[in-house]
Design a protein around this motif. Structure first.
Motif, PDB file in Angstrom:
ATOM      1  N   LEU A 240      64.484 -40.635  -3.204  1.00 46.24           N
ATOM      2  CA  LEU A 240      64.860 -41.925  -3.782  1.00 46.24           C
ATOM      3  C   LEU A 240      63.698 -42.914  -3.762  1.00 46.24           C
ATOM      4  CD1 LEU A 240      68.442 -42.286  -2.267  1.00 46.24           C
ATOM      5  CD2 LEU A 240      67.811 -41.582  -4.579  1.00 46.24           C
ATOM      6  N   ILE A 241      62.779 -42.735  -2.829  1.00 46.75           N
ATOM      7  CA  ILE A 241      61.563 -43.543  -2.847  1.00 46.75           C
ATOM      8  C   ILE A 241      60.668 -43.093  -3.998  1.00 46.75           C
ATOM      9  CG2 ILE A 241      59.404 -44.016  -1.607  1.00 46.75           C
ATOM     10  CD1 ILE A 241      61.057 -43.971   0.986  1.00 46.75           C
ATOM     11  N   ALA A 242      60.526 -41.790  -4.144  1.00 47.18           N
ATOM     12  CA  ALA A 242      59.653 -41.246  -5.183  1.00 47.18           C
ATOM     13  C   ALA A 242      60.129 -41.584  -6.590  1.00 47.18           C
ATOM     14  CB  ALA A 242      59.539 -39.726  -5.015  1.00 47.18           C
ATOM     15  N   ASP A 243      61.452 -41.623  -6.798  1.00 49.51           N
ATOM     16  CA  ASP A 243      61.934 -41.895  -8.156  1.00 49.51           C
ATOM     17  C   ASP A 243      62.108 -43.396  -8.436  1.00 49.51           C
ATOM     18  OD1 ASP A 243      64.377 -42.750  -7.068  1.00 49.51           O
ATOM     19  OD2 ASP A 243      65.494 -40.978  -7.677  1.00 49.51           O
ATOM     20  N   GLY A 244      61.742 -44.229  -7.468  1.00 50.11           N
ATOM     21  CA  GLY A 244      61.752 -45.671  -7.683  1.00 50.11           C
ATOM     22  C   GLY A 244      63.041 -46.376  -7.312  1.00 50.11           C
ATOM     23  N   THR A 245      64.064 -45.642  -6.892  1.00 53.98           N
ATOM     24  CA  THR A 245      65.347 -46.263  -6.568  1.00 53.98           C
ATOM     25  C   THR A 245      65.224 -47.293  -5.458  1.00 53.98           C
ATOM     26  OG1 THR A 245      66.574 -44.283  -7.252  1.00 53.98           O
ATOM     27  CG2 THR A 245      67.701 -45.810  -5.762  1.00 53.98           C
ATOM     28  N   VAL A 246      64.532 -46.929  -4.383  1.00 46.08           N
ATOM     29  CA  VAL A 246      64.407 -47.837  -3.240  1.00 46.08           C
ATOM     30  C   VAL A 246      63.570 -49.059  -3.605  1.00 46.08           C
ATOM     31  CG1 VAL A 246      63.539 -48.060  -0.878  1.00 46.08           C
ATOM     32  CG2 VAL A 246      64.736 -45.978  -1.570  1.00 46.08           C
ATOM     33  N   SER A 247      62.513 -48.852  -4.357  1.00 44.74           N
ATOM     34  CA  SER A 247      61.663 -49.979  -4.752  1.00 44.74           C
ATOM     35  C   SER A 247      62.425 -50.987  -5.606  1.00 44.74           C
ATOM     36  CB  SER A 247      60.439 -49.473  -5.517  1.00 44.74           C
ATOM     37  OG  SER A 247      59.590 -48.715  -4.672  1.00 44.74           O
ATOM     38  N   VAL A 248      63.271 -50.496  -6.494  1.00 47.11           N
ATOM     39  CA  VAL A 248      64.079 -51.381  -7.342  1.00 47.11           C
ATOM     40  C   VAL A 248      65.001 -52.241  -6.468  1.00 47.11           C
ATOM     41  CG1 VAL A 248      65.949 -51.448  -9.029  1.00 47.11           C
ATOM     42  CG2 VAL A 248      63.977 -49.973  -9.419  1.00 47.11           C
ATOM     43  N   ILE A 249      65.618 -51.621  -5.464  1.00 47.63           N
ATOM     44  CA  ILE A 249      66.506 -52.360  -4.564  1.00 47.63           C
ATOM     45  C   ILE A 249      65.741 -53.456  -3.831  1.00 47.63           C
ATOM     46  CG2 ILE A 249      67.892 -52.183  -2.456  1.00 47.63           C
ATOM     47  CD1 ILE A 249      68.685 -49.350  -3.403  1.00 47.63           C
ATOM     48  N   LEU A 250      64.583 -53.120  -3.270  1.00 48.49           N
ATOM     49  CA  LEU A 250      63.815 -54.099  -2.501  1.00 48.49           C
ATOM     50  C   LEU A 250      63.283 -55.222  -3.390  1.00 48.49           C
ATOM     51  CD1 LEU A 250      61.848 -51.743  -0.076  1.00 48.49           C
ATOM     52  CD2 LEU A 250      63.933 -53.053   0.376  1.00 48.49           C
ATOM     53  N   ARG A 251      62.831 -54.898  -4.587  1.00 48.59           N
ATOM     54  CA  ARG A 251      62.342 -55.939  -5.497  1.00 48.59           C
ATOM     55  C   ARG A 251      63.461 -56.892  -5.889  1.00 48.59           C
ATOM     56  NH1 ARG A 251      59.297 -51.781  -8.013  1.00 48.59           N
ATOM     57  NH2 ARG A 251      60.856 -51.633  -9.675  1.00 48.59           N
ATOM     58  N   ARG A 252      64.654 -56.351  -6.096  1.00 47.60           N
ATOM     59  CA  ARG A 252      65.784 -57.199  -6.480  1.00 47.60           C
ATOM     60  C   ARG A 252      66.109 -58.219  -5.394  1.00 47.60           C
ATOM     61  NH1 ARG A 252      69.016 -53.437  -7.620  1.00 47.60           N
ATOM     62  NH2 ARG A 252      70.408 -53.461  -5.821  1.00 47.60           N
ATOM     63  N   HIS A 253      65.849 -57.836  -4.141  1.00 46.08           N
ATOM     64  CA  HIS A 253      66.104 -58.746  -3.023  1.00 46.08           C
ATOM     65  C   HIS A 253      64.836 -59.478  -2.570  1.00 46.08           C
ATOM     66  CE1 HIS A 253      70.304 -57.556  -2.171  1.00 46.08           C
ATOM     67  NE2 HIS A 253      69.939 -56.393  -2.655  1.00 46.08           N
ATOM     68  N   GLN A 254      63.746 -59.319  -3.330  1.00 45.79           N
ATOM     69  CA  GLN A 254      62.482 -59.996  -3.061  1.00 45.79           C
ATOM     70  C   GLN A 254      61.946 -59.689  -1.676  1.00 45.79           C
ATOM     71  OE1 GLN A 254      63.607 -64.112  -3.961  1.00 45.79           O
ATOM     72  NE2 GLN A 254      62.871 -63.873  -6.053  1.00 45.79           N
ATOM     73  N   LEU A 255      62.006 -58.401  -1.306  1.00 46.15           N
ATOM     74  CA  LEU A 255      61.491 -57.944  -0.021  1.00 46.15           C
ATOM     75  C   LEU A 255      60.316 -56.995  -0.234  1.00 46.15           C
ATOM     76  CD1 LEU A 255      64.845 -57.322   1.881  1.00 46.15           C
ATOM     77  CD2 LEU A 255      63.279 -59.257   2.149  1.00 46.15           C
ATOM     78  N   GLN A 256      59.466 -56.890   0.774  1.00 44.75           N
ATOM     79  CA  GLN A 256      58.238 -56.107   0.685  1.00 44.75           C
ATOM     80  C   GLN A 256      58.470 -54.702   1.244  1.00 44.75           C
ATOM     81  OE1 GLN A 256      54.943 -57.901   2.732  1.00 44.75           O
ATOM     82  NE2 GLN A 256      53.640 -56.101   2.546  1.00 44.75           N
ATOM     83  N   ALA A 257      58.135 -53.691   0.458  1.00 48.69           N
ATOM     84  CA  ALA A 257      58.267 -52.307   0.911  1.00 48.69           C
ATOM     85  C   ALA A 257      57.240 -52.006   1.990  1.00 48.69           C
ATOM     86  CB  ALA A 257      58.077 -51.349  -0.266  1.00 48.69           C
ATOM     87  N   ALA A 258      57.621 -51.144   2.925  1.00 46.14           N
ATOM     88  CA  ALA A 258      56.725 -50.793   4.039  1.00 46.14           C
ATOM     89  C   ALA A 258      55.962 -49.514   3.783  1.00 46.14           C
ATOM     90  CB  ALA A 258      57.538 -50.656   5.327  1.00 46.14           C
ATOM     91  N   TYR A 259      56.315 -48.754   2.770  1.00 41.79           N
ATOM     92  CA  TYR A 259      55.701 -47.457   2.539  1.00 41.79           C
ATOM     93  C   TYR A 259      54.602 -47.541   1.488  1.00 41.79           C
ATOM     94  CZ  TYR A 259      59.441 -47.919  -0.883  1.00 41.79           C
ATOM     95  OH  TYR A 259      60.305 -48.404  -1.834  1.00 41.79           O
TER      96      TYR A 259
END
Length: 259
Positions: A240-259
């Motif tokens: 889910l990280i590789a296909d962008g799912t997690v990044s979309v969730i974090l961007r929607r909440h204006q949070l910074q990814a750790a990976y």
């Protein structure tokens, strides 16, 4: 002979004892990362429903594995006790520390934030290094990951009084009302602090400087999951990280990814 290298088939082969039943995850009221739905106007059947970006990520992993999951919001100490004792299958948000590693398989860190020092307006205090905290009363939510990091930073600093409080919301209210004294401070997650300052209208507080970086992940109970079973969960998360799912969730909440 045909092979089926799917995550679902691997999971079935591993025959996890919890896979036949619903998994229960526990978390706390820790906005903007996790929170109770009713805090934003929902009532009735959804009273104890969990919301937030980490909730959405866990739900996405469960959906990917075709696994029924529920997420309950409790005070942190209750949630932690349930997960440590194996009464819950998983817990979040989790920082990586020796104590947490003993109780949980911990995923890669998903979101990055900062622990910051806050003060009352008019104090003119500026934080740049741990020695600046000497002689101060410092409020912190705990026992928690925040209090753990603060205690590490304060090891070489003399004459510091740490005051543990039951919630970040209460912590900021106490700082605002002067409960920690004229020169009192509070240490808490930067994102959480600004969220609560806005919500509680605590306009008399300001951020004096950053104490440390912090990242959060998901913990699975070692009493409920073997190492092999955890790797299947982590593989689903990585997908889910590789296909962008997690990044979309974090961007929607204006949070910074750790990976």
């Amino acid at each position: 002979m045909r092979t089926f290298p799917s995550i679902l088939l691997i999971w079935l082969i591993l025959a996890a004892p919890t896979s036949a039943a619903e998994w229960t995850f526990v978390t706390e009221d820790f906005p903007p990362f996790t929170y109770r739905a009713e805090r934003f106007g929902n009532t009735g059947a959804g009273t104890h429903q969990a919301k937030g970006p980490l909730v959405e990520i866990v739900q996405a992993v469960c959906s990917h594995l075709r696994q029924d999951c529920s997420i309950k919001v409790h005070p942190w100490q209750r949630a932690l006790r349930q997960a440590e004792q194996g009464e819950a299958d998983g817990i979040f948000t989790v920082v990586r520390s020796p104590q947490r590693e003993r109780a949980f398989h911990i995923t890669r860190m998903l979101v990055t934030s900062r622990y910051s020092v806050f003060a009352r307006e008019g104090s003119a205090f500026v934080y740049s290094q741990p020695g600046d905290l000497a002689g101060r009363v410092i409020g912190v939510y705990g026992p928690s990951g925040t209090s753990y990091v603060l205690s590490q930073r304060l090891e070489p600093v003399a004459d510091v009084q740490i005051h543990l409080t039951a919630s970040n919301r209460r912590l900021l209210q106490m700082l605002s009302s002067g409960r920690f004294g004229e020169h009192g401070l509070a240490v808490l997650n930067q994102d959480v602090a600004w969220h609560l300052i806005k919500e509680e209208q605590l306009d008399g507080l300001y951020e004096t400087g950053e104490l440390a970086m912090v990242s959060y992940g998901i913990g699975l109970s070692r009493k409920r999951f073997s190492e092999a079973q955890f790797k299947v969960f982590e593989q689903a998360l990585d997908t889910l990280i590789a296909d962008g799912t997690v990044s979309v969730i974090l961007r929607r909440h204006q949070l910074q990814a750790a990976y």
